[in-house]
Design a protein around this motif. Structure first.
Motif, PDB file in Angstrom:
ATOM      1  N   SER A  45       0.832  -1.205   0.000  1.00 44.76           N
ATOM      2  CA  SER A  45       0.000   0.000   0.000  1.00 44.76           C
ATOM      3  C   SER A  45       0.865   1.251   0.000  1.00 44.76           C
ATOM      4  O   SER A  45       0.548   2.246  -0.657  1.00 44.76           O
ATOM      5  N   SER A  60       0.713   3.988  -3.003  1.00 45.20           N
ATOM      6  CA  SER A  60       0.315   5.349  -2.662  1.00 45.20           C
ATOM      7  C   SER A  60       1.420   6.345  -2.990  1.00 45.20           C
ATOM      8  O   SER A  60       1.145   7.482  -3.397  1.00 45.20           O
ATOM      9  N   LEU A  68      -5.683  -3.118  -7.528  1.00 47.04           N
ATOM     10  CA  LEU A  68      -4.386  -2.505  -7.232  1.00 47.04           C
ATOM     11  C   LEU A  68      -3.440  -2.609  -8.432  1.00 47.04           C
ATOM     12  O   LEU A  68      -2.733  -1.650  -8.765  1.00 47.04           O
ATOM     13  N   GLN A  80      -6.361   3.993  -4.059  1.00 45.22           N
ATOM     14  CA  GLN A  80      -6.331   4.337  -2.645  1.00 45.22           C
ATOM     15  C   GLN A  80      -7.303   3.505  -1.815  1.00 45.22           C
ATOM     16  O   GLN A  80      -6.941   2.992  -0.749  1.00 45.22           O
ATOM     17  N   ALA A 120      -5.989  -0.066  -1.535  1.00 48.20           N
ATOM     18  CA  ALA A 120      -4.802  -0.127  -0.691  1.00 48.20           C
ATOM     19  C   ALA A 120      -5.157  -0.021   0.789  1.00 48.20           C
ATOM     20  O   ALA A 120      -4.610  -0.737   1.640  1.00 48.20           O
ATOM     21  N   SER A 137      -4.611  -3.049   3.658  1.00 45.48           N
ATOM     22  CA  SER A 137      -3.822  -2.860   4.879  1.00 45.48           C
ATOM     23  C   SER A 137      -4.685  -2.987   6.126  1.00 45.48           C
ATOM     24  O   SER A 137      -4.249  -3.547   7.139  1.00 45.48           O
ATOM     25  N   THR A 159      -2.758   1.166   8.591  1.00 43.97           N
ATOM     26  CA  THR A 159      -3.307   1.876   7.437  1.00 43.97           C
ATOM     27  C   THR A 159      -2.666   3.250   7.263  1.00 43.97           C
ATOM     28  O   THR A 159      -2.677   3.801   6.153  1.00 43.97           O
ATOM     29  N   THR A 196      -0.263   3.810   4.422  1.00 45.47           N
ATOM     30  CA  THR A 196      -0.767   4.153   3.092  1.00 45.47           C
ATOM     31  C   THR A 196      -0.609   5.649   2.846  1.00 45.47           C
ATOM     32  O   THR A 196      -0.152   6.087   1.790  1.00 45.47           O
ATOM     33  N   ARG A 204       3.790  -6.020  -5.375  1.00 45.88           N
ATOM     34  CA  ARG A 204       2.367  -6.367  -5.338  1.00 45.88           C
ATOM     35  C   ARG A 204       2.063  -7.735  -5.928  1.00 45.88           C
ATOM     36  O   ARG A 204       1.051  -8.329  -5.593  1.00 45.88           O
TER      37      ARG A 204
END
Length: 494
Positions: free
Chosen positions: A38, A42, A109, A155, A158, A162, A175, A178, A228
């Motif tokens: 994440s 981001s 993602l 976003q 992600a 998380s 989180t 992120t 990822r």
């Protein structure tokens, strides 16, 4: 076969109604890998957005519009191209959110990663107004539309990944990484521009130098893809997806068996819940949460005023040095890299709402002396107040909102809910804040106090919206999901 029963108003049909899998067969959480994935995504997303925002303030207002355009109008036009990517983000949420809730967080993602990376790279290849005329801003707007649509899915997915991989006691802290990624991406984008503005001659900067930061996004895409591709879907999503398939299979089997009407009714109800579209569920049963998140997401106005409008105001209106003003943004982002994990941890300990509201109101107060310092050209105060407003107060809200917003929605519609709510708020703030700030500043662009008032009003509205929310810091995700009264009703009938 009996038809599925009607669903009482005020309740939410959900798919998590079948018996749970055994602990031995349950998928495992991987909070560190999810947080890293994440963070990288981001970072790329906001590198791309910040690169464009910086370029819009420094060069795009010159290169993509007629030379005889007045400085104030050119700034307004370039701010509009910044805003268009935010305006289309709700459309992206309508597309990407349901895809993530239906087909998986990882799928979206990866899709958004390549969309935003490709569109950013292409911006660096575009011809200017002097080369192709009006086609230049049109192509620029098209790239920004693709960026906006892809960012809306990035976003929300992600954050959900998380959150659902996190330990229950550290959801906000996990989180928060992120948003830590977004600050790093913003920092990187600004830092990349500094050597070009500081050391390149004006002619070189305007011809090729401004393109290089956009081309560099290709390397970030490659790194994010490597990380990822090994990420697993969160356990909560895997269990929900398995229950959906089980419910559908049960209905098929029941059609071939002779079951009593009451049993068939329960089977049909479970299958009907499994077939519900996440977007339909959010719009019908979570409207209040979406509206609340949309209002709260307008805290992004502080970010837009600090990173885009004040930079343009300082360099185009006040006449401050461009590279030095970029260092103000760098300083604020460096402070944010320290503040965000601490604020995320504080939200786990003291509650999401307290930390978020403190940050929003604090940023509103400090905005006044910050813009005064910019207007006066007082560099020490510009650096200090910029760091306090953006690096401390705004970062408190920024660190807290991923968990705060995500916990307003159950697992089965989480990405759709986050994406729709945040992207509406981001569209209102990112899409219209630069333009409204420029309009409030007047034709000469020097009414900075009006811009400060505008930012403060938004911050107060945001705080009121969050004050009405439920505090979820001390609840588990299962308890949040269990608050769905439809699930309770179906379980009573099993």
């Amino acid at each position: 076969m009996s038809t599925s029963p009607s669903i009482p108003e005020g309740t939410t049909p959900r798919t998590t109604v079948l018996p749970e899998t055994s602990h031995d067969d349950a998928p495992k959480k991987t909070p560190k890998r999810a947080a890293l994935s994440s963070w990288v995504g981001s970072a790329l997303e906001y590198y791309d957005f910040a690169v464009y925002g910086t370029a819009a303030a420094l060069v795009i207002n010159v290169l993509f519009f007629p030379e005889d355009t007045s400085p104030g109008v050119a700034v307004l036009a370039s701010m509009a191209t910044v805003g268009i990517a935010y305006v289309v983000r709700p459309l992206g949420a309508l597309i990407m959110g349901p895809l993530a809730d239906r087909f998986g967080r990882k799928f979206v993602l990866m899709l958004s990663l390549f969309m935003i990376g490709a569109s950013t790279f292409v911006v660096g290849c575009l011809p200017t107004y002097g080369q192709v005329g009006l086609l230049a801003p049109l192509l620029l707007a098209l790239c920004r539309i693709v960026q906006g649509i892809s960012a809306s899915g990035e976003q929300g997915s992600a954050i959900a990944v998380s959150l659902e991989h996190a330990d229950e006691q550290h959801r906000s802290w996990t989180t928060a990484w992120t948003l830590h990624g977004t600050q790093f991406g913003t920092l990187l984008a600004t830092a990349v521009f500094i050597p070009f503005t500081a050391f390149l001659p004006e002619e070189a900067l305007m011809s090729w130098g401004w393109r290089v930061p956009f081309w560099l996004s290709a390397f970030v895409v490659l790194i994010a893809w490597v990380i990822r591709r090994r990420l697993e879907e969160p356990p909560a999503f895997q269990e929900t997806a398995a229950e959906v398939e089980d419910a559908k299979e049960t209905e098929k089997e029941a059609e071939n068996e002779s079951l009593d009407p009451k049993t068939m009714e329960r089977v049909a109800a479970r299958a009907a819940a499994a077939r519900h579209n996440p977007l339909q569920l959010v719009l019908k049963y979570h409207r209040a949460a979406v509206i609340r998140v949309a209002f709260a997401a307008m805290i992004n106005t502080v970010n837009i005023v600090f990173t885009v409008w004040s930079l343009s105001f300082a360099t185009s209106i006040v006449g401050l040095d461009r590279s030095t003003m970029l260092w103000v943004t760098v300083t604020g982002n460096i402070c944010a890299l320290v503040s965000i994990p601490l604020a995320g941890s504080a939200a786990d300990r003291f509650g999401r709402k307290k930390v978020f509201i403190t940050g929003a109101l604090g940023a509103a107060v400090v905005m006044y002396p910050y813009l005064m310092a910019v207007n006066a050209g007082n560099w020490p105060l510009i650096f200090v107040l910029g760091a306090v407003m953006f690096g401390l107060f705004y970062s408190m809200s920024n660190a807290t909102w991923p968990a705060l917003y995500a916990e307003m929605f159950p697992t089965s519609v989480r990405v759709t809910g986050i994406a729709l709510g945040t992207q509406i708020g981001f569209a209102l703030s990112g899409g219209f804040a630069p333009i409204l700030a420029s309009l409030v500043a007047g034709s000469e662009g020097d009414n900075y106090l009006g811009v400060a008032v505008f930012s403060s009003v938004v911050a107060v509205l945001v705080s009121i919206a969050i004050a009405t929310a439920r505090e979820t810091a001390f609840m588990t995700l299962d308890e949040i999901d269990a608050g769905d009264t439809f699930v309770q009703k179906v379980k009573q009938n099993q």
